[in-house]
Structures are given as structure tokens and as C-alpha cells.
Design an enzyme around this catalytic site. Structure first.
Site, PDB file in Angstrom:
ATOM      1  N   GLY A 162      47.440 -42.315  32.979  1.00  0.00           N
ATOM      2  CA  GLY A 162      48.642 -42.448  33.568  1.00  0.00           C
ATOM      3  C   GLY A 162      49.318 -40.903  33.372  1.00  0.00           C
ATOM      4  O   GLY A 162      50.405 -40.740  33.498  1.00  0.00           O
TER       5      GLY A 162
ATOM      6  N   GLU B  65      38.426 -45.766  27.973  1.00  0.00           N
ATOM      7  CA  GLU B  65      39.640 -45.444  28.567  1.00  0.00           C
ATOM      8  C   GLU B  65      40.439 -44.422  27.672  1.00  0.00           C
ATOM      9  O   GLU B  65      41.012 -45.292  26.600  1.00  0.00           O
ATOM     10  CB  GLU B  65      40.490 -46.415  28.997  1.00  0.00           C
TER      11      GLU B  65
ATOM     12  N   GLY C 139      43.514 -46.829  37.625  1.00  0.00           N
ATOM     13  CA  GLY C 139      45.231 -47.346  37.763  1.00  0.00           C
ATOM     14  C   GLY C 139      45.960 -46.668  38.970  1.00  0.00           C
ATOM     15  O   GLY C 139      45.954 -47.263  39.975  1.00  0.00           O
ATOM     16  N   GLY C 140      46.708 -45.699  38.751  1.00  0.00           N
ATOM     17  CA  GLY C 140      47.645 -44.991  39.870  1.00  0.00           C
ATOM     18  C   GLY C 140      46.760 -45.053  41.113  1.00  0.00           C
ATOM     19  O   GLY C 140      47.455 -45.469  42.048  1.00  0.00           O
TER      20      GLY C 140
ATOM     21  N   ASN D 204      43.265 -51.400  38.648  1.00  0.00           N
ATOM     22  CA  ASN D 204      44.104 -51.933  37.690  1.00  0.00           C
ATOM     23  C   ASN D 204      45.398 -51.855  38.085  1.00  0.00           C
ATOM     24  O   ASN D 204      45.934 -50.564  37.866  1.00  0.00           O
ATOM     25  CB  ASN D 204      43.812 -51.406  36.456  1.00  0.00           C
ATOM     26  N   TRP D 205      45.940 -52.679  38.755  1.00  0.00           N
ATOM     27  CA  TRP D 205      47.360 -52.550  39.445  1.00  0.00           C
ATOM     28  C   TRP D 205      48.637 -52.453  38.560  1.00  0.00           C
ATOM     29  O   TRP D 205      49.571 -52.169  38.725  1.00  0.00           O
ATOM     30  CB  TRP D 205      47.658 -53.514  40.532  1.00  0.00           C
ATOM     31  N   LYS D 206      48.210 -52.773  37.157  1.00  0.00           N
ATOM     32  CA  LYS D 206      49.151 -53.088  36.317  1.00  0.00           C
ATOM     33  C   LYS D 206      50.509 -53.822  36.772  1.00  0.00           C
ATOM     34  O   LYS D 206      50.382 -54.726  37.422  1.00  0.00           O
ATOM     35  CB  LYS D 206      49.662 -51.522  35.638  1.00  0.00           C
TER      36      LYS D 206
ATOM     37  N   HIS E  50      43.258 -53.685  27.164  1.00  0.00           N
ATOM     38  CA  HIS E  50      43.722 -52.538  27.644  1.00  0.00           C
ATOM     39  C   HIS E  50      44.628 -51.799  26.939  1.00  0.00           C
ATOM     40  O   HIS E  50      45.223 -52.554  25.955  1.00  0.00           O
ATOM     41  CB  HIS E  50      44.640 -52.950  29.135  1.00  0.00           C
TER      42      HIS E  50
ATOM     43  N   GLU F 216      47.354 -50.700  26.990  1.00  0.00           N
ATOM     44  CA  GLU F 216      48.893 -50.653  27.039  1.00  0.00           C
ATOM     45  C   GLU F 216      49.209 -52.232  26.270  1.00  0.00           C
ATOM     46  O   GLU F 216      50.217 -52.475  25.943  1.00  0.00           O
ATOM     47  CB  GLU F 216      49.201 -50.720  28.647  1.00  0.00           C
TER      48      GLU F 216
ATOM     49  N   SER G 213      43.243 -41.562  34.673  1.00  0.00           N
ATOM     50  CA  SER G 213      43.570 -40.416  35.474  1.00  0.00           C
ATOM     51  C   SER G 213      42.433 -40.190  36.514  1.00  0.00           C
ATOM     52  O   SER G 213      42.217 -39.136  36.964  1.00  0.00           O
ATOM     53  CB  SER G 213      44.083 -39.230  35.037  1.00  0.00           C
TER      54      SER G 213
HETATM   55  P1  PGA Z   1      45.193 -44.453  35.371  1.00  0.00           P
HETATM   56  O1  PGA Z   1      45.021 -45.601  34.644  1.00  0.00           O
HETATM   57  O2  PGA Z   1      44.137 -44.219  36.350  1.00  0.00           O
HETATM   58  O3  PGA Z   1      46.741 -44.353  36.241  1.00  0.00           O
HETATM   59  O4  PGA Z   1      45.287 -43.405  34.486  1.00  0.00           O
HETATM   60  C1  PGA Z   1      43.822 -46.145  34.425  1.00  0.00           C
HETATM   61  C2  PGA Z   1      44.069 -47.585  33.560  1.00  0.00           C
HETATM   62  O5  PGA Z   1      44.984 -47.473  32.733  1.00  0.00           O
HETATM   63  O6  PGA Z   1      43.219 -48.480  33.702  1.00  0.00           O
END
Ligand code: PGA
Length: 255
Positions: free
Chosen positions: A176, A170, A237-238, A13-15, A98, A100, A216
Site C-alpha cells: 500500500g 509480501e 491489494g489496491g 485482496n480487497w481488505k 496477512h 495487517e 504494490s
Molecule cells: P497492495 O496490497 O497491492 O495494495 O500493496 C497487497 C496486499 O496487502 O496484499
């Protein structure tokens, strides 16, 4: 994970990261590193990067996904993107709900359900996100909350459509933050999601459902998380923004 029953899926998930040119470069770096993956590999990118991602992944084992879609086919929804637009491009996956989007863009369980239905009606695989905040975990309502989010997201989803649903657990407090759920915590909630789906669709359908953990997940902790019987992959994500890190997670899921 139980590979006899279901597919392992590692999705990035590149956001809101990477331009189209950066997308091409990162995928070209990733392709050889994940070419012999023993799991499904997906990259979800910003809308404007999808074309570059589709071109860069053509002929490879990497699937492409968007990070959201609207529930209407078309109309006066400035700034939104509809599911048929994605399907026509060749996009196969879409992340729905998601945290966010729930936190910053007013997404609710009801709109998550509507977007999930739109994605499925248009042939996309929906990666539906659920998870509790730190306050909710401390209040002891994680099980109830995640079961409720799962049930509402799946309202009116048919058993046939469920085959194109992935649920991503999640915990918001782990996204994050570098603070990962323990493998036991992840496994426990993923098992609960499976039990919730079993109560709605039966055991066989629930056993076939891919449930990811996200929050994470990285090269160092992926193997332990994926060793949990109900954790069938990850939403990353990251660590999906660095080719070697993402490839290491794919490798852990391929065992
Ligand atoms: P993260 O993000 O791996 O950076 O914690 C995961 C996500 O939000 O899908």
C-alpha cells in the site's frame, strides 16, 4: 514463473473495501475482462461480501476467498469466522497471516500456523503471507525471518496438504505504499521460500508450490515481477479494486 511446474495464481485482496452491492458491480465489471485468463483468478473479499461474490462469480473462472479464518471449528470467539462456515458457503480460498493482521490484530507465527491447519483441514486453499518490515530488511535479517515464518506456518502441514498451500511473499514496506520490491528482490526472497519448503518437503513438492509476490503490484510492474522464475503470481491489494488494473495483471500472468 515456471508454468511447466506450477500454476500461476492472481488473487485480489480487497481488505476492508466494498459493500455487497459494490461487490456485485465490481465482479460484473471484471468477469468479461478476465474470462480468457491463462492463470487462476481469485478474489478475496470481506466476510459480508462473500455471498454476493459467490453469486456474481457463479459459472465464471473466478474463485472466491476470505481474508482470514479462525482456528477453532466453533465456540466463544466473538467476531471471528470459522473455516467450516466458509467451506459450506462455497468459499475455496482464505488468506492467512496477512501483515495487517499480524500488525493490528495480534496475529503471530503460531496463530498463523493454527489458522493454516484449520483452513487445510476444511479443504480451503490457504494463501499464507510472509514478509519482513523495512527495519528487518535494513537489519539484514530478511532471509532468516522469512524462512522462520514459512517454517512455523507449515508446522504439521502434511505433504498432501501442501498441495493446497500458496505462499505470498509480501514485504511489509511495499504494501500500500507504492514502493514495490524490485523484481530481483522479489525473485530472491521467493526463491528462498522455495528452498525452505524444499528442505522440509523435498524438491518436487517445492517445485510444485505457487509462490506469489504482493506489495504494490500493478498493471505497470506486474510483467517484470512475474518474469522472475520463482514468482508465480500476485496478491493484489489496491489494484484489485479497479477492474481494468486487475485485468491487466491477470493478462500479464497469462503470458
Ligand atoms: P497492495 O496490497 O497491492 O495494495 O500493496 C497487497 C496486499 O496487502 O496484499
Amino acid at each position: 514463473m515456471n508454468k511447466a511446474l506450477r500454476k500461476a495464481v492472481i488473487a485480489g485482496n480487497w481488505k476492508m473495501n466494498k459493500t455487497p452491492a459494490e461487490t456485485t458491480a465490481l465482479i460484473n465489471e471484471m468477469k468479461p475482462l478476465v474470462a480468457d485468463a491463462g492463470c487462476d483468478v481469485v478474489l478475496c473479499t470481506p466476510f459480508v461480501d462473500l455471498q454476493a461474490a459467490l453469486e456474481a462469480t457463479a459459472g465464471s473462472n473466478i474463485g472466491v476467498g476470505a481474508e482470514n479464518c479462525h482456528f477453532e471449528k466453533s465456540g466463544a470467539f466473538t467476531g471471528e469466522v470459522a473455516a467450516p462456515m466458509l467451506t459450506e458457503m462455497g468459499v475455496q480460498y482464505v488468506i492467512i497471516g496477512h501483515s495487517e493482521r499480524r500488525q493490528y490484530f495480534g496475529e503471530t507465527d503460531e496463530t498463523v500456523n493454527k489458522r493454516t491447519l484449520a483452513a487445510l483441514e476444511n479443504g480451503l486453499t490457504a494463501i499464507v503471507c510472509v514478509g519482513e518490515t523495512l527495519t528487518q530488511r535494513e537489519q539484514g535479517v530478511t532471509a532468516e525471518l522469512v524462512a522462520m515464518q514459512t517454517k512455523i506456518a507449515l508446522l504439521n502441514v502434511t505433504a498432501e496438504q501442501l498441495k493446497k498451500v500458496i505462499i505470498a511473499y509480501e514485504p511489509v514496506w511495499a504494501i500500500g505504499t507504492g514502493r514495490t520490491a524490485t523484481a530481483e528482490q522479489a525473485g530472491e526472497v521467493c526463491a528462498l521460500i522455495r528452498a525452505t519448503v524444499a528442505s522440509l518437503y523435498g524438491k518436487e513438492a517445492a517445485d510444485g508450490l505457487t509462490i506469489q509476490y504482493g506489495g504494490s503490484m500493478n498493471a505497470g510492474n506486474a510483467e517484470e515481477l512475474l518474469a522472475q522464475p520463482d514468482v508465480d503470481g500476485g496478491l493484489i491489494g489496491g489494484a484489485s479494486l479497479k477492474a481494468p488494473d486487475f485485468a491487466a495483471i491477470v493478462k500479464a500472468a497469462s503470458k
